[in-house]
Design a protein around this motif. Structure first.
Motif, PDB file in Angstrom:
ATOM      1  N   THR A 178      36.953 -26.714 125.544  1.00 56.15           N
ATOM      2  CA  THR A 178      35.903 -27.012 124.571  1.00 56.15           C
ATOM      3  C   THR A 178      34.703 -26.085 124.714  1.00 56.15           C
ATOM      4  OG1 THR A 178      34.808 -28.909 123.534  1.00 56.15           O
ATOM      5  CG2 THR A 178      34.533 -28.694 125.911  1.00 56.15           C
ATOM      6  N   ASP A 179      33.783 -26.171 123.757  1.00 50.74           N
ATOM      7  CA  ASP A 179      32.472 -25.516 123.827  1.00 50.74           C
ATOM      8  C   ASP A 179      31.406 -26.610 123.755  1.00 50.74           C
ATOM      9  OD1 ASP A 179      33.834 -23.125 123.550  1.00 50.74           O
ATOM     10  OD2 ASP A 179      33.219 -22.782 121.472  1.00 50.74           O
ATOM     11  N   ILE A 180      30.347 -26.449 124.558  1.00 52.35           N
ATOM     12  CA  ILE A 180      29.279 -27.461 124.582  1.00 52.35           C
ATOM     13  C   ILE A 180      27.913 -26.776 124.607  1.00 52.35           C
ATOM     14  CG2 ILE A 180      28.326 -29.440 125.852  1.00 52.35           C
ATOM     15  CD1 ILE A 180      31.101 -29.674 127.207  1.00 52.35           C
ATOM     16  N   ILE A 181      26.989 -27.330 123.856  1.00 54.47           N
ATOM     17  CA  ILE A 181      25.619 -26.808 123.839  1.00 54.47           C
ATOM     18  C   ILE A 181      24.670 -27.855 124.429  1.00 54.47           C
ATOM     19  CG2 ILE A 181      23.712 -26.060 122.349  1.00 54.47           C
ATOM     20  CD1 ILE A 181      25.797 -25.066 120.341  1.00 54.47           C
ATOM     21  N   LEU A 229      39.104 -27.260 121.326  1.00 61.69           N
ATOM     22  CA  LEU A 229      38.478 -28.133 120.331  1.00 61.69           C
ATOM     23  C   LEU A 229      36.986 -28.313 120.674  1.00 61.69           C
ATOM     24  CD1 LEU A 229      39.348 -29.754 117.818  1.00 61.69           C
ATOM     25  CD2 LEU A 229      39.626 -31.742 119.290  1.00 61.69           C
ATOM     26  N   PRO A 230      36.141 -27.407 120.143  1.00 61.33           N
ATOM     27  CA  PRO A 230      34.719 -27.475 120.499  1.00 61.33           C
ATOM     28  C   PRO A 230      34.096 -28.806 120.094  1.00 61.33           C
ATOM     29  CG  PRO A 230      35.218 -25.373 119.483  1.00 61.33           C
ATOM     30  CD  PRO A 230      36.433 -26.252 119.290  1.00 61.33           C
ATOM     31  N   VAL A 231      33.478 -29.469 121.081  1.00 56.78           N
ATOM     32  CA  VAL A 231      32.846 -30.762 120.789  1.00 56.78           C
ATOM     33  C   VAL A 231      31.360 -30.564 120.497  1.00 56.78           C
ATOM     34  CG1 VAL A 231      32.423 -31.331 123.231  1.00 56.78           C
ATOM     35  CG2 VAL A 231      32.575 -33.156 121.565  1.00 56.78           C
ATOM     36  N   SER A 281      24.129 -26.138 112.172  1.00 55.02           N
ATOM     37  CA  SER A 281      22.720 -25.772 111.988  1.00 55.02           C
ATOM     38  C   SER A 281      22.198 -24.775 113.025  1.00 55.02           C
ATOM     39  CB  SER A 281      21.857 -27.028 111.982  1.00 55.02           C
ATOM     40  OG  SER A 281      21.955 -27.677 113.230  1.00 55.02           O
ATOM     41  N   TYR A 282      22.919 -24.625 114.166  1.00 59.63           N
ATOM     42  CA  TYR A 282      22.465 -23.696 115.214  1.00 59.63           C
ATOM     43  C   TYR A 282      23.080 -22.316 115.086  1.00 59.63           C
ATOM     44  CZ  TYR A 282      26.999 -25.381 116.682  1.00 59.63           C
ATOM     45  OH  TYR A 282      28.321 -25.724 116.672  1.00 59.63           O
ATOM     46  N   CYS A 283      24.049 -22.157 114.198  1.00 63.92           N
ATOM     47  CA  CYS A 283      24.966 -21.018 114.312  1.00 63.92           C
ATOM     48  C   CYS A 283      24.696 -19.912 113.295  1.00 63.92           C
ATOM     49  CB  CYS A 283      26.406 -21.514 114.172  1.00 63.92           C
ATOM     50  SG  CYS A 283      27.617 -20.218 114.478  1.00 63.92           S
ATOM     51  N   ILE A 284      24.719 -18.683 113.783  1.00 62.12           N
ATOM     52  CA  ILE A 284      24.428 -17.506 112.959  1.00 62.12           C
ATOM     53  C   ILE A 284      25.696 -16.957 112.280  1.00 62.12           C
ATOM     54  CG2 ILE A 284      24.714 -15.843 114.866  1.00 62.12           C
ATOM     55  CD1 ILE A 284      21.751 -15.427 112.654  1.00 62.12           C
ATOM     56  N   THR A 303      30.052 -23.576 128.430  1.00 62.98           N
ATOM     57  CA  THR A 303      28.808 -24.328 128.285  1.00 62.98           C
ATOM     58  C   THR A 303      27.663 -23.372 127.976  1.00 62.98           C
ATOM     59  OG1 THR A 303      28.574 -24.162 130.673  1.00 62.98           O
ATOM     60  CG2 THR A 303      29.501 -26.200 129.806  1.00 62.98           C
ATOM     61  N   PHE A 304      26.829 -23.750 127.020  1.00 66.74           N
ATOM     62  CA  PHE A 304      25.755 -22.860 126.582  1.00 66.74           C
ATOM     63  C   PHE A 304      24.435 -23.601 126.490  1.00 66.74           C
ATOM     64  CE2 PHE A 304      29.696 -21.767 124.240  1.00 66.74           C
ATOM     65  CZ  PHE A 304      29.953 -20.537 124.822  1.00 66.74           C
ATOM     66  N   ILE A 305      23.357 -22.873 126.820  1.00 63.31           N
ATOM     67  CA  ILE A 305      22.019 -23.375 126.511  1.00 63.31           C
ATOM     68  C   ILE A 305      21.735 -22.974 125.071  1.00 63.31           C
ATOM     69  CG2 ILE A 305      19.552 -23.046 126.963  1.00 63.31           C
ATOM     70  CD1 ILE A 305      20.195 -22.789 129.901  1.00 63.31           C
ATOM     71  N   TYR A 306      21.256 -23.906 124.285  1.00 60.78           N
ATOM     72  CA  TYR A 306      20.925 -23.631 122.884  1.00 60.78           C
ATOM     73  C   TYR A 306      19.991 -22.425 122.785  1.00 60.78           C
ATOM     74  CZ  TYR A 306      18.419 -23.811 118.522  1.00 60.78           C
ATOM     75  OH  TYR A 306      17.822 -23.454 117.352  1.00 60.78           O
ATOM     76  N   SER A 307      20.308 -21.527 121.868  1.00 65.30           N
ATOM     77  CA  SER A 307      19.510 -20.309 121.684  1.00 65.30           C
ATOM     78  C   SER A 307      19.128 -20.224 120.203  1.00 65.30           C
ATOM     79  CB  SER A 307      20.397 -19.130 122.115  1.00 65.30           C
ATOM     80  OG  SER A 307      19.909 -17.918 121.680  1.00 65.30           O
ATOM     81  N   PRO A 308      17.828 -20.311 119.902  1.00 65.85           N
ATOM     82  CA  PRO A 308      17.438 -20.303 118.485  1.00 65.85           C
ATOM     83  C   PRO A 308      17.776 -18.967 117.815  1.00 65.85           C
ATOM     84  CG  PRO A 308      15.514 -20.543 119.956  1.00 65.85           C
ATOM     85  CD  PRO A 308      16.703 -20.387 120.822  1.00 65.85           C
ATOM     86  N   CYS A 310      25.868 -11.588 118.216  1.00 65.34           N
ATOM     87  CA  CYS A 310      24.494 -12.104 118.137  1.00 65.34           C
ATOM     88  C   CYS A 310      24.476 -13.629 118.162  1.00 65.34           C
ATOM     89  CB  CYS A 310      23.804 -11.585 116.884  1.00 65.34           C
ATOM     90  SG  CYS A 310      24.616 -12.090 115.373  1.00 65.34           S
ATOM     91  N   VAL A 311      25.579 -14.231 118.663  1.00 64.92           N
ATOM     92  CA  VAL A 311      25.681 -15.685 118.661  1.00 64.92           C
ATOM     93  C   VAL A 311      24.599 -16.327 119.527  1.00 64.92           C
ATOM     94  CG1 VAL A 311      27.134 -17.558 119.551  1.00 64.92           C
ATOM     95  CG2 VAL A 311      28.047 -15.949 117.938  1.00 64.92           C
ATOM     96  N   ARG A 312      24.287 -15.673 120.637  1.00 62.29           N
ATOM     97  CA  ARG A 312      23.177 -16.139 121.474  1.00 62.29           C
ATOM     98  C   ARG A 312      22.292 -14.954 121.817  1.00 62.29           C
ATOM     99  NH1 ARG A 312      27.579 -18.822 122.620  1.00 62.29           N
ATOM    100  NH2 ARG A 312      28.284 -17.066 123.842  1.00 62.29           N
ATOM    101  N   ASP A 313      21.038 -15.254 122.122  1.00 62.50           N
ATOM    102  CA  ASP A 313      20.055 -14.222 122.370  1.00 62.50           C
ATOM    103  C   ASP A 313      20.453 -13.296 123.518  1.00 62.50           C
ATOM    104  OD1 ASP A 313      17.492 -13.071 121.949  1.00 62.50           O
ATOM    105  OD2 ASP A 313      16.885 -13.996 123.837  1.00 62.50           O
TER     106      ASP A 313
HETATM  107  N1  5AD Z   1      23.054 -21.389 120.871  1.00 61.91           N
HETATM  108  C1  5AD Z   1      23.923 -21.715 121.853  1.00 61.91           C
HETATM  109  N2  5AD Z   1      25.238 -21.725 121.699  1.00 61.91           N
HETATM  110  C2  5AD Z   1      25.735 -21.382 120.487  1.00 61.91           C
HETATM  111  N3  5AD Z   1      26.995 -21.288 120.027  1.00 61.91           N
HETATM  112  C3  5AD Z   1      26.954 -20.908 118.741  1.00 61.91           C
HETATM  113  N4  5AD Z   1      25.681 -20.747 118.346  1.00 61.91           N
HETATM  114  C4  5AD Z   1      24.899 -21.029 119.415  1.00 61.91           C
HETATM  115  C5  5AD Z   1      23.496 -21.040 119.638  1.00 61.91           C
HETATM  116  N5  5AD Z   1      22.634 -20.751 118.679  1.00 61.91           N
HETATM  117  C6  5AD Z   1      28.159 -21.636 120.836  1.00 61.91           C
HETATM  118  C7  5AD Z   1      28.947 -22.782 120.234  1.00 61.91           C
HETATM  119  C8  5AD Z   1      30.175 -22.095 119.693  1.00 61.91           C
HETATM  120  C9  5AD Z   1      30.338 -20.958 120.665  1.00 61.91           C
HETATM  121  C10 5AD Z   1      31.194 -19.846 120.210  1.00 61.91           C
HETATM  122  O1  5AD Z   1      29.022 -20.507 120.876  1.00 61.91           O
HETATM  123  O2  5AD Z   1      29.293 -23.675 121.267  1.00 61.91           O
HETATM  124  O3  5AD Z   1      31.304 -22.934 119.654  1.00 61.91           O
END
Ligand code: 5AD
Ligand code: SF4
Length: 466
Positions: free
Chosen positions: A330-333, A290-292, A191-194, A361-366, A78-81
């Motif tokens: 890395t991981d990037i949002i 190393l997630p930035v 703050s973004y992470c479940i 690379t990820f789009i931020y997901s609330p 459930c990390v992203r929608d």
């Molecule tokens: N929205 C987008 N990306 C997220 N990640 C974690 N939570 C969210 C979110 N709410 C990404 C971060 C993390 C990876 C496993 O998932 O980059 O390192």
């Protein structure tokens, strides 16, 4: 937050579960075949290996597809929608399959189930799910399946318990490489992470249990282990023996397994001691995830990452000094609430500055319940989509440049399978973590082969045997 102590599952509790497994395997109405569908990270992939192990213990055979199975279990994320939506869509689709196989049992487990309100939602909206349980209850699968088979109502069990269960049966996906979980949960509350809400508080496994597992894997011919944890750098917190992650790595390095990897590392906990161990070790691979997350200090602060851009770059410099040529990923949002165009440009520039071998690379997901979900200024979808496209383009350009350092060099490749493009070629990962393709046959799979990298074709490194 109330203090939560890890709950160690006892030998007696596990013996009880074996008892349930034996009872299930003797039940007339038990499923004969199973299929596990996995979403999300390596931690979930390894949990699925444990689910498979327990299902085999109950006398079931693995079915090649979900349509062929009597028992289908979805191990969700459930990390992203989008991961969540995909899982729910597939579970619902399976309802149709049940029309053909009325005995089909549908189960759902993993992070999604552990979210607040999910148990009630399943009981109300997804009544066709026979069994649902959270991440902490995985070790109880035999008992829960036993209950499901005797009940005509859904069984839903979600406990907020920080469990550590040793010695569960495991059906590994690969024979040459294996996962070892070293710690569970996360206390960082980015703050973004479940994850801290669904995987519970950080807790570390006993180092002796980890070492025993590593020695057994070594004896069975495993060539590579991947140590898993949401934040492996804080391994040892709360352990009475005083073991920390660098020391655990030193001890694992002595076991003799040719290749050791680990993930994930939080930059704030990456210590000089760890960097020193990397520089000295024989078997720890020269690669580092190393997630930035972001390149701008203000966003990093609002993400609660607790490092600055400069501090991150300093760790990168130290890693490269200690392990020249180290493979960095890395991981990037993008699109974090309030992210301005200018702040986004800082992400682009850090990607260019570091030169990663690859990036997720990820789009931020609330995510409901997290701090960022209630922040103002959520970024419109079209802006976020535009930014991720530009980010991917920058990363691809950087990756090409970074990978060119391998051309002409020698690499040891652990062969994973036939190449997707040709059945006369095989591919696998070199010690630095990059994928390399070279001429070979099925008999190479699972072997470590020395290869010279000759060229880069469509972003893939090609090589020849030495
Ligand atoms: N929205 C987008 N990306 C997220 N990640 C974690 N939570 C969210 C979110 N709410 C990404 C971060 C993390 C990876 C496993 O998932 O980059 O390192
Ligand atoms: Fe989530 Fe941050 Fe923990 Fe990683 S360190 S699991 S991003 S809270």
């Amino acid at each position: 937050m109330a203090e939560r102590k890890p709950v160690h599952i006892t030998k007696e509790q596990l013996a009880e579960q074996r008892g349930y497994a034996a009872e299930v395997s003797a039940m007339e109405n038990r499923p004969r075949s199973y299929h596990v569908v996995t979403y999300g990270c390596q931690m979930n992939a390894h949990d699925s290996e444990k689910l498979s192990g327990m299902l085999r213990q109950m006398g079931m055979e693995e079915a090649p597809t979900r349509e062929d199975a009597d028992f289908v279990i979805f191990n969700t994320c459930c990390v992203r929608d989008n991961a969540e939506r995909r899982a729910l869509g597939n579970v619902t689709w399976l309802k149709e399959v049940r029309k053909k196989n009325p005995n089909l049992i549908i189960a759902v487990c993993g992070c999604m189930i552990q979210q607040p309100g999910m148990a009630e939602k399943i009981l109300k909206q997804y009544k066709f799910i026979d069994l649902a349980f959270g991440t902490s209850n995985l070790w109880r699968l035999p008992e829960l399946l036993h209950r499901t088979l005797r009940s005509d109502r859904s069984v839903v069990v979600v406990e907020e318990e920080d469990s550590i269960a040793e010695d569960l049966p495991v059906q590994r996906l690969r024979q040459d490489a294996a996962y070892i979980t070293i710690m569970y949960g996360c206390d960082n509350f980015c703050s973004y992470c479940i994850v801290p809400y669904v995987r519970g508080r950080e807790r570390s496994r006993d180092p002796e249990a980890i070492l025993r597992e590593a020695r057994e894997l070594h004896a069975s011919g495993v060539k590579e282990i991947m140590l898993l944890g949401q934040n492996v750098n804080s391994y040892g917190k709360g352990l009475e023996c005083g073991m920390n992650f660098p020391e655990l790595l030193r001890r694992l390095d002595e076991v003799g397994i040719p290749r050791i990897r680990f993930m994930t590392s939080h930059p704030k906990d990456l210590s000089d001691e760890l960097i020193e161990v990397l520089g000295q070790s024989k078997h720890i691979l020269p690669q580092f995830h190393l997630p930035v997350q972001h390149g701008n200090d203000e966003i990093l602060r609002r993400m609660n990452r607790r490092y600055t851009r400069e501090q991150y770059l300093d760790k990168v410099r130290k890693l490269r000094q200690a392990v020249p040529g180290i493979g960095l990923t890395t991981d990037i949002i993008v699109g974090f609430p309030g992210e301005t165009e200018e702040q986004f440009l800082d992400t682009l520039s850090i990607v260019e500055e570091v030169g990663y071998d690859s990036a997720f690379t990820f789009i931020y997901s609330p995510r409901t319940g997290t701090v960022a979900a209630s922040m103002e200024d959520q970024i419109p979808e079209d802006v976020a989509t535009d930014r991720i496209k530009r980010l991917i383009a920058a990363q691809e350009a950087g990756q090409k440049k970074a990978m060119s350092r391998f051309i002409g060099s020698e690499e040891e490749v652990l062969v994973e399978g036939l190449s997707r493009r040709s059945d006369k070629a095989v591919s696998g990962h070199g010690r630095h973590g990059v994928s390399i393709t070279f001429p070979g046959t099925e008999s190479d799979i699972g072997q470590i082969v020395r290869v010279r990298v000759t060229e880069m074709k469509n972003n893939t490194l090609m090589g020849e045997r030495i």
